[in-house]
Design an enzyme around this catalytic site. Structure first.
Site, PDB file in Angstrom:
ATOM      1  N   TYR A  15      21.220 -37.291  12.416  1.00  0.00           N
ATOM      2  CA  TYR A  15      20.571 -38.089  13.483  1.00  0.00           C
ATOM      3  C   TYR A  15      21.566 -39.102  14.057  1.00  0.00           C
ATOM      4  O   TYR A  15      21.693 -39.246  15.273  1.00  0.00           O
ATOM      5  CB  TYR A  15      19.349 -38.806  12.894  1.00  0.00           C
ATOM      6  N   LYS A  39      23.210 -39.587  17.901  1.00  0.00           N
ATOM      7  CA  LYS A  39      23.120 -40.814  18.698  1.00  0.00           C
ATOM      8  C   LYS A  39      24.515 -41.253  19.152  1.00  0.00           C
ATOM      9  O   LYS A  39      24.663 -41.857  20.218  1.00  0.00           O
ATOM     10  CB  LYS A  39      22.416 -41.918  17.900  1.00  0.00           C
ATOM     11  N   SER A  62      21.103 -45.416  19.647  1.00  0.00           N
ATOM     12  CA  SER A  62      20.661 -46.211  18.495  1.00  0.00           C
ATOM     13  C   SER A  62      21.851 -46.951  17.919  1.00  0.00           C
ATOM     14  O   SER A  62      22.999 -46.510  18.069  1.00  0.00           O
ATOM     15  CB  SER A  62      20.093 -45.281  17.416  1.00  0.00           C
TER      16      SER A  62
HETATM   17  P1  NAP Z   1       7.819 -43.545  18.320  1.00  0.00           P
HETATM   18  O1  NAP Z   1       7.213 -44.878  18.529  1.00  0.00           O
HETATM   19  O2  NAP Z   1       7.575 -42.859  17.036  1.00  0.00           O
HETATM   20  O3  NAP Z   1       7.386 -42.616  19.545  1.00  0.00           O
HETATM   21  C1  NAP Z   1       7.809 -41.329  19.605  1.00  0.00           C
HETATM   22  C2  NAP Z   1       7.320 -40.697  20.910  1.00  0.00           C
HETATM   23  O4  NAP Z   1       8.029 -39.497  21.082  1.00  0.00           O
HETATM   24  C3  NAP Z   1       5.858 -40.360  20.926  1.00  0.00           C
HETATM   25  O5  NAP Z   1       5.363 -40.622  22.224  1.00  0.00           O
HETATM   26  C4  NAP Z   1       5.845 -38.854  20.633  1.00  0.00           C
HETATM   27  O6  NAP Z   1       4.644 -38.317  21.152  1.00  0.00           O
HETATM   28  C5  NAP Z   1       7.115 -38.442  21.385  1.00  0.00           C
HETATM   29  N1  NAP Z   1       7.829 -37.234  20.967  1.00  0.00           N
HETATM   30  C6  NAP Z   1       8.224 -36.871  19.727  1.00  0.00           C
HETATM   31  N2  NAP Z   1       8.925 -35.713  19.768  1.00  0.00           N
HETATM   32  C7  NAP Z   1       8.986 -35.343  21.072  1.00  0.00           C
HETATM   33  C8  NAP Z   1       9.574 -34.249  21.766  1.00  0.00           C
HETATM   34  N3  NAP Z   1      10.227 -33.261  21.117  1.00  0.00           N
HETATM   35  N4  NAP Z   1       9.463 -34.193  23.124  1.00  0.00           N
HETATM   36  C9  NAP Z   1       8.791 -35.153  23.792  1.00  0.00           C
HETATM   37  N5  NAP Z   1       8.201 -36.206  23.184  1.00  0.00           N
HETATM   38  C10 NAP Z   1       8.302 -36.301  21.841  1.00  0.00           C
HETATM   39  O7  NAP Z   1       9.431 -43.604  18.481  1.00  0.00           O
HETATM   40  P2  NAP Z   1      10.406 -44.764  18.992  1.00  0.00           P
HETATM   41  O8  NAP Z   1      10.791 -45.584  17.842  1.00  0.00           O
HETATM   42  O9  NAP Z   1       9.836 -45.410  20.181  1.00  0.00           O
HETATM   43  O10 NAP Z   1      11.698 -43.914  19.382  1.00  0.00           O
HETATM   44  C11 NAP Z   1      12.046 -43.663  20.726  1.00  0.00           C
HETATM   45  C12 NAP Z   1      13.548 -43.532  20.835  1.00  0.00           C
HETATM   46  O11 NAP Z   1      14.175 -44.729  20.364  1.00  0.00           O
HETATM   47  C13 NAP Z   1      14.168 -42.387  20.025  1.00  0.00           C
HETATM   48  O12 NAP Z   1      15.206 -41.822  20.775  1.00  0.00           O
HETATM   49  C14 NAP Z   1      14.755 -43.099  18.815  1.00  0.00           C
HETATM   50  O13 NAP Z   1      15.839 -42.393  18.258  1.00  0.00           O
HETATM   51  C15 NAP Z   1      15.211 -44.392  19.463  1.00  0.00           C
HETATM   52  N6  NAP Z   1      15.418 -45.501  18.531  1.00  0.00           N
HETATM   53  C16 NAP Z   1      14.375 -46.055  17.854  1.00  0.00           C
HETATM   54  C17 NAP Z   1      14.611 -47.124  16.996  1.00  0.00           C
HETATM   55  C18 NAP Z   1      13.514 -47.801  16.244  1.00  0.00           C
HETATM   56  O14 NAP Z   1      13.821 -48.653  15.385  1.00  0.00           O
HETATM   57  N7  NAP Z   1      12.257 -47.529  16.523  1.00  0.00           N
HETATM   58  C19 NAP Z   1      15.915 -47.585  16.825  1.00  0.00           C
HETATM   59  C20 NAP Z   1      16.951 -47.004  17.516  1.00  0.00           C
HETATM   60  C21 NAP Z   1      16.693 -45.961  18.377  1.00  0.00           C
HETATM   61  P3  NAP Z   1       4.093 -36.829  20.723  1.00  0.00           P
HETATM   62  O15 NAP Z   1       3.886 -36.874  19.251  1.00  0.00           O
HETATM   63  O16 NAP Z   1       2.816 -36.676  21.520  1.00  0.00           O
HETATM   64  O17 NAP Z   1       5.142 -35.862  21.165  1.00  0.00           O
END
Ligand code: NAP
Length: 273
Positions: free
Chosen positions: A177, A181, A164
């Protein structure tokens, strides 16, 4: 039929033919964790559209079923299973299911992360740190360790960690968090030289703010979003597909000389360690 196919191929410029084959992931098997929503789902989609057989997973069966149905409707070769990456037995089941149903492993996208804490870092507890480090960092390493021998059997592979922008500049209220990262940037660099001997490339993607449920607090409120946009060159929040495409590129032959690298995909937010 054969002659018209040849005529078509001759009409496609050579550079274009080369890039088509280099971006193709046909015949590859890709595990993407936390891939039933957001960035993970977009990564699965991008890999699948390039021909990979993708394995989607997350904690909830209903979410897995929905994601599998969506990807199948887009003619992507896909299987799904539940996996909470924080649990050793789930990680093993994910790998074994992939081997049983897809016959091998070429790509691991370690995308899962949790953030159970918002506040001053000095108020975070040992439980918070245990949970965040177990899911966001330790599981990423342990999954890599589990898939590595299977990639070796295939002659090589690709590992991608999802970090991130917070790994470069800790976000206010998200201290533990953010530190987790930053650790992924280190893990990428620590693994790359060791796994290069086995023809496995290890890279990382550091998204900025991307429109998903995880980051909804940053873009659902207009005032917060406007404040955020001041830090961006491209004045909008990113879309999950804009991360998925970069992940697929890093796994392709087009990126054959890239390893140990983190690509920031932030719309121009400044990223410096
Ligand atoms: P999201 O849309 O909220 O999706 C989260 C996904 O993770 C869901 O499929 C959820 O499904 C699954 N999940 C949650 N806990 C889990 C676990 N312990 N084991 C396996 N699956 C799990 O999240 P996102 O924004 O795409 O984030 C994905 C990655 O991108 C993360 O590493 C996050 O830190 C990173 N990131 C996101 C952003 C942003 O702005 N969105 C920015 C920087 C980095 P279930 O509930 O069925 O488990």
């Amino acid at each position: 039929m054969m002659r018209s196919a040849l005529r078509f191929l001759r009409s496609v410029p050579v550079a274009c033919q080369r890039s088509m084959s280099q971006s193709s992931l046909a015949g590859k098997v890709a595990i993407v964790t936390a891939s039933t929503d957001g960035i993970g789902l977009a990564a699965a989609q991008a890999l699948g559209k390039r021909g990979a057989h993708v394995v989607v997973s997350s904690r909830r069966q209903a979410n897995v079923d929905k994601a599998v149905a969506l990807l199948q409707s887009q003619s992507i070769k896909v299987i799904g299973t539940t996996c909470n990456v924080g649990k050793g037995e789930d990680r093993e089941k994910l790998v074994q299911t992939t081997l049983d149903q897809c016959g091998g492993i070429d790509i691991l996208v370690s995308n899962a992360a949790v953030n159970p804490f918002f506040g001053n870092i000095m108020d975070s507890t040992e439980d918070v740190w245990d949970k965040i480090l177990a899911v966001n960092v330790k599981a990423a390493f342990l999954l890599t360790k589990l898939v590595m021998p299977h990639m070796v059997k295939r002659g090589g592979g690709n590992v991608i960690f999802v970090s991130s922008v917070a790994g470069y500049q800790p976000m206010q209220g998200l201290g533990p968090y953010s530190v987790s990262k930053t650790a992924l940037l280190g893990l990428t660099r620590a693994l790359a030289p060791e796994l290069a001997h086995s023809n496995i490339r290890v890279n990382c993607v550091a998204p900025g703010v991307i429109k998903t449920r995880f980051s909804s607090a940053l873009w659902q409120n207009e005032d917060v979003e406007d404040e955020l946009k001041k830090q961006l060159c491209i004045k909008r929040v990113g879309e999950p597909e804009e991360i998925g495409g970069v992940i697929a590129f890093l796994c392709s032959e087009e990126a054959s000389y890239i390893t140990g690298e983190t690509v920031t995909v932030t719309g121009g937010m400044s990223c410096r360690l």
